[in-house]
Motif scaffolding. Sequence first.
Motif, PDB file in Angstrom:
ATOM      1  N   ALA A  37     150.425  70.982   8.723  1.00  0.00           N
ATOM      2  CA  ALA A  37     150.943  70.937   7.336  1.00  0.00           C
ATOM      3  C   ALA A  37     152.172  71.841   7.236  1.00  0.00           C
ATOM      4  CB  ALA A  37     149.869  71.395   6.366  1.00  0.00           C
ATOM      5  N   PHE A  98     151.254  71.725   1.526  1.00  0.00           N
ATOM      6  CA  PHE A  98     150.474  70.895   2.468  1.00  0.00           C
ATOM      7  C   PHE A  98     151.121  69.526   2.670  1.00  0.00           C
ATOM      8  CE2 PHE A  98     147.223  73.917   3.060  1.00  0.00           C
ATOM      9  CZ  PHE A  98     147.093  74.594   1.842  1.00  0.00           C
ATOM     10  N   SER A  99     152.460  69.556   2.930  1.00  0.00           N
ATOM     11  CA  SER A  99     153.105  68.265   3.178  1.00  0.00           C
ATOM     12  C   SER A  99     153.499  68.178   4.652  1.00  0.00           C
ATOM     13  CB  SER A  99     154.330  68.128   2.271  1.00  0.00           C
ATOM     14  OG  SER A  99     155.221  69.201   2.511  1.00  0.00           O
ATOM     15  N   TYR A 398     153.244  57.180   5.274  1.00  0.00           N
ATOM     16  CA  TYR A 398     152.684  58.461   4.831  1.00  0.00           C
ATOM     17  C   TYR A 398     153.791  59.459   4.521  1.00  0.00           C
ATOM     18  CZ  TYR A 398     148.024  57.146   6.627  1.00  0.00           C
ATOM     19  OH  TYR A 398     146.830  56.522   6.855  1.00  0.00           O
ATOM     20  N   HIS A 400     154.445  63.431   1.987  1.00  0.00           N
ATOM     21  CA  HIS A 400     153.832  64.436   1.098  1.00  0.00           C
ATOM     22  C   HIS A 400     152.406  64.727   1.546  1.00  0.00           C
ATOM     23  CE1 HIS A 400     156.735  64.256  -2.594  1.00  0.00           C
ATOM     24  NE2 HIS A 400     157.337  64.473  -1.458  1.00  0.00           N
ATOM     25  N   LYS A 401     152.202  64.614   2.875  1.00  0.00           N
ATOM     26  CA  LYS A 401     150.933  65.032   3.475  1.00  0.00           C
ATOM     27  C   LYS A 401     151.167  65.272   4.967  1.00  0.00           C
ATOM     28  CE  LYS A 401     148.820  60.388   3.802  1.00  0.00           C
ATOM     29  NZ  LYS A 401     147.600  59.630   3.445  1.00  0.00           N
ATOM     30  N   GLU A 404     152.515  62.929   7.804  1.00  0.00           N
ATOM     31  CA  GLU A 404     153.877  62.365   7.767  1.00  0.00           C
ATOM     32  C   GLU A 404     154.476  62.408   9.172  1.00  0.00           C
ATOM     33  OE1 GLU A 404     156.673  63.545   4.330  1.00  0.00           O
ATOM     34  OE2 GLU A 404     157.387  64.719   6.033  1.00  0.00           O
TER      35      GLU A 404
END
Length: 428
Positions: A37, A98-99, A398, A400-401, A404
């Motif tokens: 993250a 947490f992206s 994917y 914003h987590k 990605e």
Amino acid sequence: THPTSASLPSPSFSVDTETLQNQIDELATFSDVPAPAVTRVLYSDKDVLARSYIKKLMEKAGLSIREDAVGNIFGRWNGKDTSLAAVATGSHIDAIPFSGKYDGVVGVLGALEAINVLKRSGFQPRRSLEVIMFTSEEPTRFGISCLGSRLMAGIEELADALKGTVDGQNISFFDAAKSAGYNLNHEDLKNVFVKKDHYSAFIELHIEQGPILEEEGLPIGIVTAIAAPASIKVEFEGNGGHAGAVLMPARNDAGLAAAELALAVEKHVLESGSIDTVGTVGIIELHPGAINSIPSKSHIEIDTRDIDEKRRNNVVEKVHQSAVSIAEKRRVRLSKFQIINQDPPALSAESIIRAMTIAAEKLNLSHKLMISRAYHDSLFMARISPMGMIFIPCNKGYSHKPEEYASMEDIANGVKVLALTLAKLSVD
Ligand code: HGY
Ligand code: MN
Ligand code: MN
Ligand code: MN
């Protein structure tokens, strides 16, 4: 005369993928949470470390570096004719909690590599080329999205609003900026505004943050428009009380009012009749936040968007009406209904869509025209310069987590399309 397009770098030029991957990985280490993250919030210690990392790379690329009052960072490669408006490209490196490590980063590190690709190929720009790292695209710290590019676009209301802006810890915008080394006061904000003819073009390379390119097996997306975002802060207040002792008819539960409004957001979005209307409630905070205490206060934040501005505004209006009627029905006070931003969509410039299309074709990269459902700094750069965006696929869409991910092959394709587009626009 100036070089014709024939002297543009041949498509065989190459991207230093190993160095670029190392840079993406190294930048990701400046994070407040452990890998995979990434959390990197405006003016935090990790943001300051990341900023110096970017400035070091700009220096290494031989760019002249300037920072404005709020920390937008500019790296310029002077062209043969410095009297002409420059061509700009860039994106952001701040990351929501947490992206992942590609959102925004691909458009900053990729832009620096595009400059290096052009330099290595012996290309000489006519118009200067400028890489911009926008100070903060995410709304995380102050609830304001695209803070740096909004100011560059000359939005006075934002300059005024920043006077009273504080973050969740009650730290003012100016104190936070000062802690990161940006000693500014309110008057300095006007110097961030950029004149409409300052740039001849602005292009942003970004991961799609959606699944379309990957599903259709296309390496390049050419963005025609950016959807219209709106964000709203709502607060309800009730009497609270003991979760066991207060009987239901006597309650006015601020938490349940928030829950009902959240479902109303979904209802109004789905009622719009278009798949392009979206909405969610990403923040719900209850006070006092104890299992056996009826919430006496609730704070919720709503994000709703649509490519059609009228349809999006209709949802905002209906959400407001629901907030009022829920408050009445539940006998709670609607103590805040604050529209933080309600922005129009932005259209890409035909001339830039054409330049990006020519570049993709020269590189034999299949591509498609598409809209961006995510917003970007390009949404505001479009107000002061002809704008275009290049998308590359990302894993299952994917974003914003932590999952990605974009492959180095896809990133390199994006960098080459960007480099050719910059070269072409620089000699126009
Ligand atoms: O939320 C957005 O659309 C952007 O990725 N910050
Ligand atoms: Mn000419
Ligand atoms: Mn983002
Ligand atoms: Mn982004």
